[in-house]
Design a protein around this motif. Sequence first.
Motif, PDB file in Angstrom:
ATOM      1  N   LYS A  91    -117.236  54.887  -2.891  1.00 19.86           N
ATOM      2  CA  LYS A  91    -117.470  54.353  -1.539  1.00 19.86           C
ATOM      3  C   LYS A  91    -116.365  53.421  -1.081  1.00 19.86           C
ATOM      4  O   LYS A  91    -116.259  53.100   0.100  1.00 19.86           O
ATOM      5  N   TYR A  92    -115.533  52.951  -2.017  1.00 16.76           N
ATOM      6  CA  TYR A  92    -114.481  52.007  -1.659  1.00 16.76           C
ATOM      7  C   TYR A  92    -113.254  52.747  -1.139  1.00 16.76           C
ATOM      8  O   TYR A  92    -112.860  53.791  -1.670  1.00 16.76           O
ATOM      9  N   SER A  93    -112.642  52.197  -0.130  1.00 20.23           N
ATOM     10  CA  SER A  93    -111.505  52.838   0.526  1.00 20.23           C
ATOM     11  C   SER A  93    -110.248  52.777  -0.336  1.00 20.23           C
ATOM     12  O   SER A  93    -110.163  51.997  -1.293  1.00 20.23           O
TER      13      SER A  93
ATOM     14  N   GLU B 226    -114.991  45.076  -4.423  1.00 20.43           N
ATOM     15  CA  GLU B 226    -115.769  44.411  -3.375  1.00 20.43           C
ATOM     16  C   GLU B 226    -115.009  43.186  -2.860  1.00 20.43           C
ATOM     17  O   GLU B 226    -114.939  42.937  -1.650  1.00 20.43           O
ATOM     18  N   ALA B 227    -114.431  42.417  -3.778  1.00 19.56           N
ATOM     19  CA  ALA B 227    -113.669  41.231  -3.391  1.00 19.56           C
ATOM     20  C   ALA B 227    -112.427  41.610  -2.585  1.00 19.56           C
ATOM     21  O   ALA B 227    -112.115  40.988  -1.558  1.00 19.56           O
ATOM     22  N   ALA B 228    -111.714  42.637  -3.054  1.00 18.18           N
ATOM     23  CA  ALA B 228    -110.497  43.069  -2.369  1.00 18.18           C
ATOM     24  C   ALA B 228    -110.803  43.617  -0.984  1.00 18.18           C
ATOM     25  O   ALA B 228    -110.067  43.377  -0.016  1.00 18.18           O
ATOM     26  N   ASP B 229    -111.911  44.353  -0.869  1.00 15.34           N
ATOM     27  CA  ASP B 229    -112.271  45.027   0.383  1.00 15.34           C
ATOM     28  C   ASP B 229    -112.627  44.032   1.486  1.00 15.34           C
ATOM     29  O   ASP B 229    -112.382  44.283   2.668  1.00 15.34           O
ATOM     30  N   HIS B 230    -113.226  42.902   1.106  1.00 11.91           N
ATOM     31  CA  HIS B 230    -113.711  41.952   2.107  1.00 11.91           C
ATOM     32  C   HIS B 230    -112.804  40.728   2.270  1.00 11.91           C
ATOM     33  O   HIS B 230    -113.155  39.793   2.984  1.00 11.91           O
ATOM     34  N   GLN B 231    -111.666  40.727   1.593  1.00 20.12           N
ATOM     35  CA  GLN B 231    -110.772  39.578   1.673  1.00 20.12           C
ATOM     36  C   GLN B 231    -109.878  39.667   2.912  1.00 20.12           C
ATOM     37  O   GLN B 231    -109.592  40.744   3.421  1.00 20.12           O
ATOM     38  N   GLU B 232    -109.452  38.517   3.402  1.00 16.04           N
ATOM     39  CA  GLU B 232    -108.516  38.457   4.525  1.00 16.04           C
ATOM     40  C   GLU B 232    -107.166  39.026   4.105  1.00 16.04           C
ATOM     41  O   GLU B 232    -106.914  39.288   2.931  1.00 16.04           O
ATOM     42  N   SER B 233    -106.274  39.173   5.066  1.00 18.89           N
ATOM     43  CA  SER B 233    -104.939  39.684   4.769  1.00 18.89           C
ATOM     44  C   SER B 233    -104.187  38.709   3.865  1.00 18.89           C
ATOM     45  O   SER B 233    -104.496  37.507   3.820  1.00 18.89           O
ATOM     46  N   LEU B 234    -103.197  39.234   3.176  1.00 17.66           N
ATOM     47  CA  LEU B 234    -102.418  38.407   2.255  1.00 17.66           C
ATOM     48  C   LEU B 234    -101.744  37.258   2.997  1.00 17.66           C
ATOM     49  O   LEU B 234    -101.706  36.126   2.505  1.00 17.66           O
TER      50      LEU B 234
END
Length: 476
Positions: A5-7, A321-329
């Motif tokens: 399910k993760y992009s 999950e953390a990577a998917d919902h985090q703001e841009s670098l």
Amino acid sequence: MDLKKYSISAWGKFILFSLAGIFAFFINFWVPEYQIRIGVWEWGLVAGQSNVLVSHFTNLVKAALFTGNFHAMPAIVWAIGVYSIADLFFIRPDKFWHTTKVAAVFAVFKVIGFILLCFAALSLYFGWNPGFMDWFFQPVASLGDKSIFLFIMNNILVTICISIPAASLFLPLLVDYGLVDFVGVLVRPFMRPVFRLPGRAAVIMVSAFLGNFSVGHIAVNDQYKTGRMTEREAVVIGTSFSTVSVGFLLVLANNTGLNERGYWNLYFWTAFLITLLVSLIGVHIYPLSSIPDHYYPEAVPQPERVIKEKLVQVAVSEALEAADHQESLGRRIGYIMNETLAVLGTVASGTAFFATAGVMLYTYTPLIRWVGYLFYPLMRISVPAAEAVTASTGAAVSLIEVTIPALLVTVGEWSLRTRYMMAVIPVTSIIFLASFVPCLMATEIPVKFKDMLVIWLERMFLSVLITGLFSILLFP
């Protein structure tokens, strides 16, 4: 648990950013000696060395702005001090003057520290050394014939004012895009029962050891403010695992003569192991054991789940999950650098005060030697009688600044046990006034100054005992 399910974007951020973070903080690589010239701008000579990217970057900035013919760093340190005063009186006055009496006292210390920074800048750039400040500008034998202001500026302030933002620049790669969550799940079964800490603490403590104590402080501050760690967990990691960097260890190894005798790897790994052993005991006793597990007032609690099966799959899922919902670098770097600026201001002025006061106490009064006698009985277990008083004084003076104990055994004939003790115990005791305490107290982590002193005393007793036993086994 469906990982499909993760992009691709989530997978890419987790894998690429995490690998970049690992490379920046954990992978040593060799850079040969170099010196850069751009017109009349001649950079300082950087010795060839094997180190992590963050340290190489720090060396690059230091060569460009300090050790060459463009001495900008003292002015930058002074400008950071100006920001700290603005923070005290205009930006966040309530945080410093209207919370606790200790915070107010520290605010006064920072004002004094900034005044000392002003005298240092005037001396360096304009050659003005007023007579009533002779104690600040005259060479001191115990500091290798450097003056107090040069020792503090060159050995402490310039280094931390480069290394803290340098580490912070790469920090989001390490903590924001799934690596902390991935490793945290894998080590959770071990970290919680042994250290009473979440699994995600493991990456932070190792990165602090390799990078700088400020890496640990800033990373834990972020974890605490976002509800991923409790007050107790944040204080434990901040005071018991965020020790000085590999760079400081190299200074200690060189000054004590361990490096030239071929003991670097032995020293590095045993110092790391002893730090863990001391922390293992420290987290189970007062004051750390009594700190409540409260979350940051404005944060939504995000405690770690108890996982009993499919550990690797859950680890990957939480990371994605953390990577998917985090703001841009870019946004995360901006946020961390903004947090770092507040920390830096306190560190610059606070360090100027504490390091100066500490060096004066050590140089001109017997107080440090008297405190050292607390450790004399344990020191005698491993250190020769003729060297025990010096070693005990070194243990006490490490509360002020970590590199001073090594200076006590730089010149003269000393046993390998004493040299080893002077190199290890400043690292394993962790807490020191020169920059560690101001850095930690500049964060939102609710740590008390008196608790830090108690923790230092406990850790020093344990460090002298455990390091002494190691020295007996290693240097019979």
